[in-house]
Design a protein around this motif. Structure first.
Motif, PDB file in Angstrom:
ATOM      1  N   ARG A   1     -13.546  28.650 -17.287  1.00 59.44           N
ATOM      2  CA  ARG A   1     -13.818  27.411 -18.798  1.00 59.44           C
ATOM      3  C   ARG A   1     -13.044  25.881 -17.747  1.00 59.44           C
ATOM      4  NH1 ARG A   1     -15.103  27.746 -23.390  1.00 59.44           N
ATOM      5  NH2 ARG A   1     -14.944  26.074 -24.853  1.00 59.44           N
ATOM      6  N   VAL A   2     -14.110  25.218 -18.750  1.00 57.73           N
ATOM      7  CA  VAL A   2     -12.998  24.657 -17.725  1.00 57.73           C
ATOM      8  C   VAL A   2     -11.708  23.283 -18.237  1.00 57.73           C
ATOM      9  CG1 VAL A   2     -13.565  21.517 -16.963  1.00 57.73           C
ATOM     10  CG2 VAL A   2     -15.632  22.827 -16.690  1.00 57.73           C
TER      11      VAL A   2
ATOM     12  N   ILE B   1     -11.055  15.234 -19.750  1.00 58.93           N
ATOM     13  CA  ILE B   1     -12.245  16.645 -18.857  1.00 58.93           C
ATOM     14  C   ILE B   1     -12.310  15.450 -17.240  1.00 58.93           C
ATOM     15  CG2 ILE B   1     -14.243  16.670 -18.676  1.00 58.93           C
ATOM     16  CD1 ILE B   1     -12.349  17.797 -21.480  1.00 58.93           C
TER      17      ILE B   1
ATOM     18  N   ARG C   1     -16.272  16.720 -23.721  1.00 56.58           N
ATOM     19  CA  ARG C   1     -15.626  18.331 -23.796  1.00 56.58           C
ATOM     20  C   ARG C   1     -16.446  19.553 -23.847  1.00 56.58           C
ATOM     21  NH1 ARG C   1     -10.827  19.566 -25.623  1.00 56.58           N
ATOM     22  NH2 ARG C   1     -10.383  21.531 -26.563  1.00 56.58           N
ATOM     23  N   GLU C   2     -17.539  19.935 -24.980  1.00 54.54           N
ATOM     24  CA  GLU C   2     -18.332  20.994 -24.671  1.00 54.54           C
ATOM     25  C   GLU C   2     -19.456  20.268 -23.908  1.00 54.54           C
ATOM     26  OE1 GLU C   2     -18.020  23.207 -26.263  1.00 54.54           O
ATOM     27  OE2 GLU C   2     -15.529  22.332 -27.763  1.00 54.54           O
TER      28      GLU C   2
ATOM     29  N   TYR D   1     -19.744  19.430 -20.975  1.00 52.63           N
ATOM     30  CA  TYR D   1     -19.270  19.583 -19.793  1.00 52.63           C
ATOM     31  C   TYR D   1     -18.445  20.811 -19.739  1.00 52.63           C
ATOM     32  CZ  TYR D   1     -17.488  18.465 -14.923  1.00 52.63           C
ATOM     33  OH  TYR D   1     -17.276  18.630 -13.470  1.00 52.63           O
ATOM     34  N   GLN D   2     -18.740  21.993 -20.276  1.00 48.95           N
ATOM     35  CA  GLN D   2     -18.766  23.303 -20.274  1.00 48.95           C
ATOM     36  C   GLN D   2     -20.120  23.796 -20.391  1.00 48.95           C
ATOM     37  OE1 GLN D   2     -16.320  24.669 -19.805  1.00 48.95           O
ATOM     38  NE2 GLN D   2     -15.441  23.614 -21.236  1.00 48.95           N
ATOM     39  N   THR D   3     -20.382  25.058 -19.995  1.00 45.03           N
ATOM     40  CA  THR D   3     -21.291  26.040 -20.053  1.00 45.03           C
ATOM     41  C   THR D   3     -21.153  27.046 -21.570  1.00 45.03           C
ATOM     42  OG1 THR D   3     -20.239  28.094 -19.039  1.00 45.03           O
ATOM     43  CG2 THR D   3     -21.004  26.851 -17.500  1.00 45.03           C
TER      44      THR D   3
ATOM     45  N   ALA E   1     -19.026  30.226 -20.812  1.00 48.79           N
ATOM     46  CA  ALA E   1     -17.709  30.256 -20.295  1.00 48.79           C
ATOM     47  C   ALA E   1     -16.476  30.796 -21.116  1.00 48.79           C
ATOM     48  CB  ALA E   1     -16.792  28.762 -20.702  1.00 48.79           C
TER      49      ALA E   1
ATOM     50  N   LYS F   1     -10.329  30.464 -19.028  1.00 45.79           N
ATOM     51  CA  LYS F   1     -10.105  29.668 -18.714  1.00 45.79           C
ATOM     52  C   LYS F   1      -9.675  28.978 -16.967  1.00 45.79           C
ATOM     53  CE  LYS F   1      -7.058  29.096 -21.712  1.00 45.79           C
ATOM     54  NZ  LYS F   1      -5.887  27.916 -22.716  1.00 45.79           N
TER      55      LYS F   1
ATOM     56  N   ALA G   1     -16.800  21.496 -13.796  1.00 47.79           N
ATOM     57  CA  ALA G   1     -18.031  22.594 -14.368  1.00 47.79           C
ATOM     58  C   ALA G   1     -18.267  23.116 -13.352  1.00 47.79           C
ATOM     59  CB  ALA G   1     -18.793  22.057 -16.011  1.00 47.79           C
TER      60      ALA G   1
END
Length: 368
Positions: free
Chosen positions: A64-65, A154, A174-175, A177-179, A182, A185, A190
């Motif tokens: 998780r980014v 980010i 925020r969302e 650039y996240q799988t 995820a 942390k 990403a």
């Protein structure tokens, strides 16, 4: 055979092919498919249920980014930017980081951030391809994570332009650039091949009989760093933490035994598997399973003819990577130098979108 150098991995694309924004639908990206016989098919991510046989294992990086780009100031009011790479010591809350302006960040220098957080430069590391710092934060480790979620930024790649970067809670990245899967942390970049999967597509793949296999590799800020040395073998990768669970290892063993394809989703998933496999040869599988390890594995082809033989995988889903990057070198080592050059020439001609928010490729290993 002539050894490859940095300039051999150089290419140019029009600026407009660098994707600046994610598509409204994660799964709307195009997909260039390289088949084992060398033929190329132009498809889309949504066609994966037709392109992947039932029983295929998708190895995904569930990192998780975190908003690890921090902006503060010196006691004299000078602006300082830190890009966190990885934690060094949780008890003391020591982190490895890139710092700008590096020349002005001396040992003992304090940096003040919004929200009551301060950092002190403890060490300057000037050797290697990219100078870095070890910094200590004044907040306890657990509290620091919460502070970073509120006050950090980010850590988008430098080729994605944002006129005014927003702090994480307000950032539109925020969302995206996240799988969607995820969990752990720890990344400051990403695993972008996974950004193409929407919840709807994920459900369709599972219903189709595709089996996700999670692994974890915390992507450090070093992934943004270019290879600078013309002699690429001298490039030093930053260390990153990774973990392979017993459950995931057993799933991969089962797939191999049953003859099902194993596809790595992204270069980080591949580096995680290869780092595990290479260490297991000397340390044994059981000592590694479920235990955090570190890797600075750098995979590249020495010559135009050389290829690596990866453990377990049949192919990789990956985005189109930057010129002269370690990621471009990795896929060249996997698929073949000349083949990757042809694939990229085709992608440019067909106007694929490049880099983190861009389109993807499904690269099956060559059959020869």
């Amino acid at each position: 055979m002539e050894r490859l150098s940095l300039k051999d991995f150089s290419y140019e694309i029009p600026d407009e092919l660098v994707a600046q924004e994610p598509l409204a639908d994660r799964a709307a990206s195009r997909l260039l498919v390289h088949n084992p016989d060398g033929s190329i098919l132009h498809s889309s991510i949504k066609q994966l249920t037709k392109l992947l046989p039932r029983g295929t294992r998708l190895v995904v990086n569930d990192t998780r980014v975190v908003p690890g780009r921090l902006i503060g100031q010196t006691p004299h009011g000078g602006k300082v930017e830190l890009m966190l790479l990885r934690p060094v010591d949780a008890e003391q809350n020591l982190w490895s980081a890139l710092g700008k302006p590096f020349k002005k960040l001396s040992v003992g220098q304090t940096i003040t951030f919004a929200g009551g957080c301060e950092a002190t430069v403890k060490t300057r590391i000037e050797e290697g391809s990219q100078p870095s710092l070890v910094v200590m934060f004044n907040l306890p480790f657990a509290q620091f994570w919460d502070w970073m979620e509120r006050e950090g930024y980010i850590p988008l790649p430098p080729y994605i332009a944002r006129k005014e970067a927003a702090q994480a809670p307000e950032s539109r990245d925020r969302e995206r650039y996240q799988t969607i899967y995820a969990r752990e942390k720890g990344s400051v970049a990403a695993p972008t091949a996974g950004l193409h999967f929407s919840n709807e597509l994920w459900s369709e793949l599972v219903t189709h009989g595709i089996i996700p296999v999670p692994v974890t590799l915390h992507v450090g800020g070093g992934t943004f760093l270019p290879v600078k040395s013309d002699e690429i073998s001298t490039h030093a990768m930053h260390k990153e933490s990774f973990l392979v669970s017993k459950e995931s290892y057993n799933e991969l063993q089962k797939a191999e035994a049953e003859g099902h394809p194993i596809i790595a989703v992204g270069t980080t998933s591949l580096r995680c598997l290869e780092s595990f496999a290479r260490r297991a040869k000397t340390e044994g599988v059981d000592t590694l399973l479920g235990q955090w390890q570190e890797t600075n594995l750098f995979l590249y082809p020495e010559t135009k003819e050389s290829r690596i033989k990866p453990w377990a995988i049949s192919g990789i889903i990956t985005n189109f990577h930057q010129s002269e990057s370690s990621l471009l070198m990795l896929v060249s080592a996997l698929i073949g130098y000349e083949t990757i050059r042809k694939i990229y020439e085709e992608a440019i001609a067909e106007r694929y979108r490049f880099y983190s928010y861009g389109d993807a490729s499904l690269l099956w290993l060559p059959s020869d």
